[in-house]
Design an enzyme around this catalytic site. Structure first.
Site, PDB file in Angstrom:
ATOM      1  N   ASP A   1      61.169  65.163  41.174  1.00  0.00           N
ATOM      2  CA  ASP A   1      60.934  64.298  42.460  1.00  0.00           C
ATOM      3  C   ASP A   1      61.492  63.355  42.482  1.00  0.00           C
ATOM      4  O   ASP A   1      62.472  62.735  41.466  1.00  0.00           O
ATOM      5  CB  ASP A   1      59.568  63.889  42.239  1.00  0.00           C
ATOM      6  CG  ASP A   1      58.567  64.934  42.721  1.00  0.00           C
ATOM      7  OD1 ASP A   1      58.912  65.985  43.318  1.00  0.00           O
ATOM      8  OD2 ASP A   1      57.206  64.669  42.584  1.00  0.00           O
TER       9      ASP A   1
ATOM     10  N   LYS B   1      61.496  63.632  47.501  1.00  0.00           N
ATOM     11  CA  LYS B   1      61.011  63.387  48.764  1.00  0.00           C
ATOM     12  C   LYS B   1      60.678  61.878  48.775  1.00  0.00           C
ATOM     13  O   LYS B   1      59.949  61.442  47.784  1.00  0.00           O
ATOM     14  CB  LYS B   1      59.683  64.050  48.989  1.00  0.00           C
ATOM     15  CG  LYS B   1      59.139  65.038  48.290  1.00  0.00           C
ATOM     16  CD  LYS B   1      57.837  65.677  48.627  1.00  0.00           C
ATOM     17  CE  LYS B   1      56.699  65.849  47.564  1.00  0.00           C
ATOM     18  NZ  LYS B   1      55.446  66.387  47.860  1.00  0.00           N
TER      19      LYS B   1
ATOM     20  N   MET C   1      50.798  54.378  47.728  1.00  0.00           N
ATOM     21  CA  MET C   1      51.506  54.902  48.861  1.00  0.00           C
ATOM     22  C   MET C   1      51.030  54.000  50.072  1.00  0.00           C
ATOM     23  O   MET C   1      50.929  54.547  51.272  1.00  0.00           O
ATOM     24  CB  MET C   1      50.893  56.348  49.275  1.00  0.00           C
ATOM     25  CG  MET C   1      51.812  57.364  48.275  1.00  0.00           C
ATOM     26  SD  MET C   1      51.365  59.143  48.387  1.00  0.00           S
ATOM     27  CE  MET C   1      49.776  59.194  47.917  1.00  0.00           C
TER      28      MET C   1
HETATM   29  N1  SAH Z   1      51.548  60.500  40.370  1.00  0.00           N
HETATM   30  C1  SAH Z   1      51.971  59.165  40.657  1.00  0.00           C
HETATM   31  C2  SAH Z   1      51.701  58.811  42.200  1.00  0.00           C
HETATM   32  C3  SAH Z   1      52.408  59.692  43.138  1.00  0.00           C
HETATM   33  S1  SAH Z   1      52.235  59.024  44.777  1.00  0.00           S
HETATM   34  C4  SAH Z   1      51.264  58.235  39.576  1.00  0.00           C
HETATM   35  O1  SAH Z   1      50.668  58.859  38.766  1.00  0.00           O
HETATM   36  O2  SAH Z   1      51.892  57.314  39.541  1.00  0.00           O
HETATM   37  C5  SAH Z   1      53.691  57.741  44.892  1.00  0.00           C
HETATM   38  C6  SAH Z   1      53.115  56.397  44.918  1.00  0.00           C
HETATM   39  O3  SAH Z   1      53.009  56.001  43.428  1.00  0.00           O
HETATM   40  C7  SAH Z   1      54.026  55.375  45.400  1.00  0.00           C
HETATM   41  O4  SAH Z   1      54.072  55.351  46.713  1.00  0.00           O
HETATM   42  C8  SAH Z   1      53.774  54.040  44.844  1.00  0.00           C
HETATM   43  O5  SAH Z   1      52.244  53.496  45.297  1.00  0.00           O
HETATM   44  C9  SAH Z   1      53.128  54.735  43.341  1.00  0.00           C
HETATM   45  N2  SAH Z   1      54.020  54.252  42.432  1.00  0.00           N
HETATM   46  C10 SAH Z   1      54.824  55.492  41.790  1.00  0.00           C
HETATM   47  N3  SAH Z   1      55.621  54.916  40.593  1.00  0.00           N
HETATM   48  C11 SAH Z   1      55.811  53.411  41.034  1.00  0.00           C
HETATM   49  C12 SAH Z   1      56.459  52.392  40.495  1.00  0.00           C
HETATM   50  N4  SAH Z   1      57.382  52.579  39.690  1.00  0.00           N
HETATM   51  N5  SAH Z   1      56.097  51.181  40.862  1.00  0.00           N
HETATM   52  C13 SAH Z   1      55.185  50.932  41.908  1.00  0.00           C
HETATM   53  N6  SAH Z   1      54.569  51.976  42.302  1.00  0.00           N
HETATM   54  C14 SAH Z   1      54.858  53.319  41.980  1.00  0.00           C
END
Ligand code: SAH
Length: 509
Positions: free
Chosen positions: A39, A61, A176
């Site tokens: 991803d 995406k 998100m």
């Molecule tokens: N599976 C992921 C979340 C996926 S949804 C997890 O467990 O972290 C994607 C969202 O995750 C983004 O919109 C943001 O809100 C958050 N996110 C993922 N990586 C991030 C990062 N390095 N810093 C801040 N927010 C992050």
């Protein structure tokens, strides 16, 4: 079909961004994978852990711009499982937290594909931690709620459950939620959440682009906008946000906020990368060269067989030590077969490799430069009665400078050569992927790393400073049109690291 039964898809969590936050099992699977489907939020350096022949498929995406629909990703995973024994589906954070990992698992299950899950560190927990916010603390809360700020609707707030979220006590974490931050914060207040509740947003948490804004539910959207915060970001709501004032451990690190590229053969880069990471930098290894066998393998084998009982063994590089002993122990079982040779090493890194093998080094210069090694031989000549008629085995790379041989022979030594390895260009495909992202600094620890950087057709990212290991590397860099901004005083990793820290203290991230 029988063959396919052993095929498997692994849903692996890549963690929030810092590659060090990947699990051991995840890394092991990446190293073995035949195919990796990844991803947008997956750190690109992880692709460098894969085998050279691993198929890499980007289904990234970001913010509504889908390379592939979810249905197509599901179908792709099933196809990969038919073709490959080991497919890794690599997802940001944890695969089952708002990552649609559950949907992918169901699709695999429906298609009869075996799968396993490797959880990852979730950004909802790690993001706040890297910004100095513990998501729970006994004195502040006893409950943690993680929710999404993005549902399917196009208009207004995306929080159909705003009332539940504002009513629930404890820390609340929104993923998100950046696209509609103002609407979402308003929706929470409309549903009864006090506007003065502490709130923070952490963008690109755990990477060099991490930026945290602390405010309140009423003021967060404006503060985030003023600081140009964007997705991906974690929003934290609750009293624990106040702890960041005391617990922001990262902001004191001298290299926090810096993305540094390290050009070196992959397995050599460890000590430099480790030191830079320890100081807070985000480090990506750019493998501009690979260590490969020497051109004349037979001559190498012969030199190793004849290595015992030289008066001196002279090692030019850590790689030479490694390759030499690898070969030595395929011929001899016992280190004592080497005899009582004295040992010289061209620099402390090389000496360290020898010490690891239980061998003390008799002569080592302060700087890893051939001329300095010769000077050190001269300085110490009385200790071992000069070099006249001494037999020397010089272990080095294919492309060595001939200073050592020439100068030792001038001092009447009898020099045998052992060419232990050669260097070839690294994986250009992977290197280009890494260079797509911005970088603040790129380090070159040898002239050959610099030469291969150019010969691989790579160029510097915009506004990227160049750091050199010392005068010889600097000369090569200048010739190649990459004059360095930072130069180590001594030709050693620690002095390169302190030169980089000095550079960081005089420039803004
Ligand atoms: N599976 C992921 C979340 C996926 S949804 C997890 O467990 O972290 C994607 C969202 O995750 C983004 O919109 C943001 O809100 C958050 N996110 C993922 N990586 C991030 C990062 N390095 N810093 C801040 N927010 C992050």
């Amino acid at each position: 079909m029988g063959e396919e039964l052993s095929h498997r898809v692994y849903l692996v969590g890549a963690g929030p961004g810092d590659p060090g936050l990947m699990t051991l099992r995840g890394r092991d699977l990446l190293e073995r994978a035949d195919c990796v489907v990844y991803d947008a939020l997956v750190p690109r350096v992880m692709l460098g852990w894969c085998r050279g022949d691993c198929e890499l498929i980007d289904v990234g995406k970001r913010g509504g711009c889908h390379t592939l629909s979810q249905e197509n990703i599901n179908a792709l995973l099933v196809q990969c499982a038919r073709r490959y024994a080991c497919t890794v589906r690599l997802k940001g954070g944890d695969p089952y937290v708002f990552g649609r990992g559950g949907e992918e698992a169901l699709a695999l299950q429906a298609a009869g594909v075996a799968f396993q899950v490797v959880p990852g560190i979730c950004s909802a927990i790690a993001g706040p931690a890297y910004a100095g916010i513990p998501v729970t603390h006994r004195d502040y809360c006893s409950q943690l709620t993680i929710f999404t700020g993005h549902t399917a609707s196009d208009k207004g707030a995306d929080l159909p459950n705003a009332a539940t979220i504002s009513a629930v006590p404890g820390t609340r974490i929104m993923l998100m939620g950046m696209d509609k931050l103002a609407d979402n914060m308003q929706a929470l207040q409309n549903a009864g959440m006090p506007g003065e509740t502490p709130a923070a947003a952490v963008q690109w948490a755990t990477t060099a682009r991490q930026l945290c804004v602390r405010a309140t539910v009423a003021t967060l959207a404006a503060a985030a906008q003023a600081a140009h915060l964007s997705a991906p970001a974690v929003v934290i709501i609750g009293d624990v946000v106040e702890l960041a004032e005391f617990l922001d451990w990262r902001k004191h690190l001298p290299l926090a906020g810096r993305r540094i590229l390290v050009t070196r053969a992959r397995h050599q880069a460890d000590s430099l990368c480790r030191a830079l990471r320890e100081l807070g930098a985000e480090v990506a290894e750019l493998p501009t060269l690979r260590i490969v066998p020497p051109k004349d393998k037979q001559a190498f084998a012969k030199a190793v067989v004849n290595s015992p009982h030289h008066d001196w063994l002279v090692f030019s590089s850590p790689n030479g030590v490694e390759r030499f002993f690898e070969a030595f122990f395929t011929v001899y079982e016992d280190l004592r077969e080497l005899g009582g040779s004295r040992i010289a090493a061209l620099g402390s890194g090389t000496a360290e490799q020898l010490r690891k093998r239980g061998l003390m080094v008799d002569v080592v210069p302060h700087e890893a430069v051939a001329e300095q090694l010769i000077a050190e031989f001269d300085r110490r000549a009385d200790d071992f009665g000069g070099l006249e008629h001494s037999t020397v085995l010089w272990v080095h790379a294919q492309q060595a400078r001939h200073v050592i041989r020439r100068e030792l022979e001038k001092r009447k030594a009898i020099v045998d050569e052992c060419i232990a390895y050669d260097v070839a260009p690294g994986n250009a495909r992977y290197a280009s992927v890494l260079l797509e992202e911005r970088a603040d600094l790129i380090t070159f620890t040898s002239s050959s790393a610099a030469m291969h950087f150019v010969s691989m057709g790579l160029s510097l990212p915009e506004n990227c400073a160049v750091a050199s290991m010392g005068p010889i590397t600097t000369a090569a860099l200048k010739k190649l049109g990459l004059p360095p901004d930072v130069e180590a005083d001594l030709h050693t990793i620690p002095s390169l690291v302190s030169a980089v820290c000095h550079w960081a203290s005089t420039t803004c991230p």
